[in-house]
Design a protein around this motif. Structure first.
Motif, PDB file in Angstrom:
ATOM      1  N   CYS A 287       6.993   8.209   0.448  1.00 17.95           N
ATOM      2  CA  CYS A 287       6.820   9.430   1.219  1.00 17.95           C
ATOM      3  C   CYS A 287       5.465   9.524   1.909  1.00 17.95           C
ATOM      4  N   ASN A 288       4.640   8.500   1.752  1.00 21.20           N
ATOM      5  CA  ASN A 288       3.347   8.482   2.420  1.00 21.20           C
ATOM      6  C   ASN A 288       3.518   7.761   3.747  1.00 21.20           C
ATOM      7  N   ALA A 289       3.565   8.546   4.834  1.00 22.80           N
ATOM      8  CA  ALA A 289       3.830   7.967   6.148  1.00 22.80           C
ATOM      9  C   ALA A 289       2.701   7.055   6.609  1.00 22.80           C
ATOM     10  N   HIS A 290       1.491   7.336   6.162  1.00 23.00           N
ATOM     11  CA  HIS A 290       0.335   6.520   6.558  1.00 23.00           C
ATOM     12  C   HIS A 290      -0.108   5.702   5.355  1.00 23.00           C
ATOM     13  N   THR A 291       0.654   4.703   5.026  1.00 31.10           N
ATOM     14  CA  THR A 291       0.336   3.881   3.860  1.00 31.10           C
ATOM     15  C   THR A 291      -0.899   3.043   4.131  1.00 31.10           C
ATOM     16  N   GLN A 292      -1.575   2.689   3.051  1.00 29.30           N
ATOM     17  CA  GLN A 292      -2.759   1.843   3.163  1.00 29.30           C
ATOM     18  C   GLN A 292      -2.307   0.415   3.446  1.00 29.30           C
ATOM     19  N   ASN A 293      -2.803  -0.154   4.522  1.00 29.75           N
ATOM     20  CA  ASN A 293      -2.433  -1.509   4.894  1.00 29.75           C
ATOM     21  C   ASN A 293      -3.151  -2.520   4.008  1.00 29.75           C
ATOM     22  N   SER A 294      -2.498  -3.646   3.820  1.00 29.10           N
ATOM     23  CA  SER A 294      -3.119  -4.684   3.014  1.00 29.10           C
ATOM     24  C   SER A 294      -4.260  -5.362   3.765  1.00 29.10           C
ATOM     25  N   HIS A 295      -4.245  -5.313   5.108  1.00 32.28           N
ATOM     26  CA  HIS A 295      -5.333  -5.897   5.878  1.00 32.28           C
ATOM     27  C   HIS A 295      -6.279  -4.802   6.344  1.00 32.28           C
ATOM     28  N   THR A 296      -7.458  -5.226   6.748  1.00 32.44           N
ATOM     29  CA  THR A 296      -8.491  -4.286   7.163  1.00 32.44           C
ATOM     30  C   THR A 296      -8.499  -4.190   8.679  1.00 32.44           C
ATOM     31  N   LEU A 359     -14.949   8.716  -6.814  1.00 30.89           N
ATOM     32  CA  LEU A 359     -14.204   8.461  -5.581  1.00 30.89           C
ATOM     33  C   LEU A 359     -14.064   6.963  -5.333  1.00 30.89           C
ATOM     34  N   PHE A 360     -15.111   6.195  -5.599  1.00 31.16           N
ATOM     35  CA  PHE A 360     -15.048   4.751  -5.362  1.00 31.16           C
ATOM     36  C   PHE A 360     -14.088   4.052  -6.318  1.00 31.16           C
ATOM     37  N   ILE A 361     -13.937   4.585  -7.524  1.00 26.35           N
ATOM     38  CA  ILE A 361     -13.028   3.951  -8.486  1.00 26.35           C
ATOM     39  C   ILE A 361     -11.734   4.742  -8.631  1.00 26.35           C
ATOM     40  N   SER A 362     -11.541   5.764  -7.771  1.00 25.09           N
ATOM     41  CA  SER A 362     -10.329   6.589  -7.768  1.00 25.09           C
ATOM     42  C   SER A 362     -10.084   7.248  -9.121  1.00 25.09           C
ATOM     43  N   TRP A 363     -11.162   7.666  -9.798  1.00 20.21           N
ATOM     44  CA  TRP A 363     -11.105   8.374 -11.073  1.00 20.21           C
ATOM     45  C   TRP A 363     -10.463   7.540 -12.175  1.00 20.21           C
ATOM     46  N   ASN A 364     -10.370   6.238 -11.983  1.00 23.82           N
ATOM     47  CA  ASN A 364      -9.704   5.357 -12.945  1.00 23.82           C
ATOM     48  C   ASN A 364     -10.717   4.344 -13.446  1.00 23.82           C
ATOM     49  N   LEU A 365     -10.965   4.335 -14.758  1.00 21.72           N
ATOM     50  CA  LEU A 365     -11.979   3.462 -15.336  1.00 21.72           C
ATOM     51  C   LEU A 365     -11.459   2.088 -15.714  1.00 21.72           C
ATOM     52  N   SER A 366     -10.165   1.869 -15.624  1.00 19.36           N
ATOM     53  CA  SER A 366      -9.594   0.620 -16.122  1.00 19.36           C
ATOM     54  C   SER A 366      -9.078  -0.307 -15.035  1.00 19.36           C
ATOM     55  N   HIS A 367      -8.932   0.164 -13.797  1.00 19.65           N
ATOM     56  CA  HIS A 367      -8.384  -0.679 -12.731  1.00 19.65           C
ATOM     57  C   HIS A 367      -9.303  -0.641 -11.522  1.00 19.65           C
ATOM     58  N   SER A 368      -9.380  -1.771 -10.834  1.00 19.01           N
ATOM     59  CA  SER A 368     -10.193  -1.865  -9.622  1.00 19.01           C
ATOM     60  C   SER A 368      -9.392  -1.369  -8.427  1.00 19.01           C
ATOM     61  N   THR A 369     -10.087  -0.819  -7.452  1.00 20.99           N
ATOM     62  CA  THR A 369      -9.443  -0.328  -6.241  1.00 20.99           C
ATOM     63  C   THR A 369      -9.466  -1.408  -5.166  1.00 20.99           C
ATOM     64  N   GLU A 370      -8.669  -1.197  -4.126  1.00 22.47           N
ATOM     65  CA  GLU A 370      -8.602  -2.164  -3.042  1.00 22.47           C
ATOM     66  C   GLU A 370      -9.844  -2.068  -2.164  1.00 22.47           C
ATOM     67  N   LYS A 371     -10.113  -3.139  -1.429  1.00 21.60           N
ATOM     68  CA  LYS A 371     -11.254  -3.143  -0.529  1.00 21.60           C
ATOM     69  C   LYS A 371     -11.060  -2.123   0.595  1.00 21.60           C
ATOM     70  N   TRP A 372     -12.169  -1.543   1.027  1.00 15.94           N
ATOM     71  CA  TRP A 372     -12.193  -0.563   2.115  1.00 15.94           C
ATOM     72  C   TRP A 372     -11.323   0.651   1.823  1.00 15.94           C
ATOM     73  N   SER A 373     -11.077   0.910   0.560  1.00 23.81           N
ATOM     74  CA  SER A 373     -10.324   2.117   0.188  1.00 23.81           C
ATOM     75  C   SER A 373     -11.229   3.019  -0.632  1.00 23.81           C
ATOM     76  N   ILE A 374     -10.941   4.307  -0.599  1.00 25.55           N
ATOM     77  CA  ILE A 374     -11.745   5.255  -1.344  1.00 25.55           C
ATOM     78  C   ILE A 374     -10.877   6.441  -1.741  1.00 25.55           C
ATOM     79  N   ASP A 375     -10.935   6.777  -3.013  1.00 23.01           N
ATOM     80  CA  ASP A 375     -10.225   7.945  -3.540  1.00 23.01           C
ATOM     81  C   ASP A 375      -8.718   7.852  -3.303  1.00 23.01           C
ATOM     82  N   VAL A 376      -8.115   6.724  -3.690  1.00 20.47           N
ATOM     83  CA  VAL A 376      -6.671   6.514  -3.528  1.00 20.47           C
ATOM     84  C   VAL A 376      -6.057   6.304  -4.901  1.00 20.47           C
ATOM     85  N   GLY A 377      -4.995   7.025  -5.187  1.00 20.76           N
ATOM     86  CA  GLY A 377      -4.300   6.906  -6.467  1.00 20.76           C
ATOM     87  C   GLY A 377      -3.774   8.260  -6.910  1.00 20.76           C
ATOM     88  N   TRP A 378      -2.873   8.246  -7.891  1.00 18.93           N
ATOM     89  CA  TRP A 378      -2.278   9.498  -8.350  1.00 18.93           C
ATOM     90  C   TRP A 378      -3.305  10.413  -9.010  1.00 18.93           C
TER      91      TRP A 378
END
Length: 422
Positions: A287-296, A359-378
């Protein structure tokens, strides 16, 4: 000839009381002018220092991003630090961001402890806040480097504490935003409303409400077009209900001088928070029309840079807004008073260090976030949604609080004549 010269030398100097008073007055005026000039220069120096601290905060944000995404390939010396673990795995990605955040937090918290009770411009703490940049630079470098020698366990404990600190920062930011909205409403629509100010307030109210309605329609179209997107439809629909409630209460006759302008600005703000929350949903969400692309691409980079700028601006604007958190706001300012609260300023920046880490870790201490992403996740999505609801609750309480207090005063039993006589 010599006799007259001798008489001149021995004659006492005649100074009238008027001359003494005039000389003393001139000295007093000169002293006052010099003191005023000193205070003026100190205030300007203090105001310029704010932007230096903000620039330092921005640079640390960029360092945290670099450590998270690229430092593992660029820095080859860190693996030799024992606390960084094998191949430096404990000093990059999520743990690397937390280490940078911890160093930033320590620096600003030290500044908070050393300036929190500063009141006057002539105090030593004022000079420490506005000067001594070389010493503070070395202090910053020391705490940033030292954070990479701290064992992993303590970094994870700091991460848990940072969640709480980031939540406190969000609360302070909400209060600051709502106070600004209230001030703006009172400025353009004062009690003695002139026709010009009332017309401007009405036009701006219409603009904000049209923007809010358009934002709702766009979110329904992009994020709630299918019945399978039940969660997004719930988020957007609840936002619509909040808009209606705020508009109705702001038009109530017992609500003093609120009107549509403040509720219109607040409506736009919570629509933005709802949109930001839905945009933070993971990229695999259908349902996210603007999904995060795998490329930058350039849009991803631009969005990322705007997000970092927003973090810095939110921290800076909240830090200089200590007036919104004072219990007594009618205290007169004296000439030698500091222009803003140094302690509160540095406290907000120390909490902002925790906030940008989350925001850089998307409030999650156990998983790394994708490059060039910020504050993404449930987790990020729910934090923003709760933030939206909390913002609406604070605003509604500010509207009805005077009515509730007035109602309680009327309900208190009035003393009888006999009790008054006693």
């Amino acid at each position: 000839m010599n006799g007259s010269a001798e008489a001149t030398r021995t004659r006492p100097l005649q100074i009238s009381p008027g001359d003494l008073e005039a000389a003393h007055l001139d000295e007093l005026i000169m002293e006052i002018e010099q003191r005023s000039l000193y205070y003026y220069q100190e205030k300007n120096k203090s105001l310029r220092a704010r932007y230096t601290y903000g620039t330092i905060f921005l640079i640390i944000n960029l360092c945290a991003w670099f450590i998270r995404d690229y430092a593992q390939k660029a820095l080859a010396l860190l693996p030799y630090v024992s606390s960084c673990g094998p191949e430096g795995s404990r000093c990059f990605h999520t743990l690397g961001v937390l280490r940078v955040s911890l160093g930033c937090f320590i620096f600003y918290f030290v500044m908070f402890l050393s300036t929190w009770n500063t009141m006057k411009l002539h105090e030593a703490q004022n000079s420490w806040h506005s000067d001594n940049w070389i010493f503070k630079f070395f202090l910053l470098v020391i705490v940033m480097v030292a954070s990479f020698f701290i064992p992993q366990l303590y970094i994870q404990i700091y991460g848990e504490i940072a969640r709480v600190g980031a939540g406190i920062f969000l609360g302070l930011q909400l209060v600051s935003v709502i106070e600004f909205i209230t001030w703006w409403n009172n400025y353009w629509m004062p009690q003695n409303q002139s026709k010009q100010s009332c017309s401007f307030g009405l036009v701006m109210s219409i603009v904000f409400y049209i923007g809010s309605v358009c934002g709702i329609a766009v979110m329904y179209y992009f994020y709630g077009a299918s019945t399978a997107c039940g969660l997004n439809i719930f988020f957007i629909s609840w936002t619509v209900i909040l808009l209606i409630v705020m508009m109705v209460i702001s038009l109530h006759s017992k609500v003093k001088n609120r009107g549509l302008l403040s509720s219109g600005i607040m409506a736009s703000y919570i629509v933005f928070l709802c949109w930001s929350a839905i945009r933070s949903e993971p990229s695999h969400t259908k349902c996210n029309a603007h999904t995060q692309n795998s490329h930058t691409d350039w849009t991803t980079i631009l969005s990322f840079l705007i997000a970092i700028g927003a973090i810095v601006m939110a921290t800076f604007s909240t830090g200089i807004d200590s007036e919104s958190f004072r219990f007594r706001k009618d205290e007169a300012k004296e000439e030698d008073d500091i222009p803003y609260s140094y302690g509160f300023f540095h406290l907000v920046f120390s909490l902002g260090a925790m906030y940008f880490a989350m925001l850089f870790i998307s409030w999650n201490l156990s998983h790394s976030t994708e490059k060039w992403s910020i504050d993404v996740g449930w987790t990020s999505t729910w934090v923003k949604i709760v933030n939206e609801w909390f913002a609406a609750a604070i605003y509604l309480w500010k509207l009805i609080a005077p009515i509730v207090r007035q109602h309680r005063v009327h309900e208190q039993p009035q003393p009888t004549a006999a009790e008054v006589h006693r």
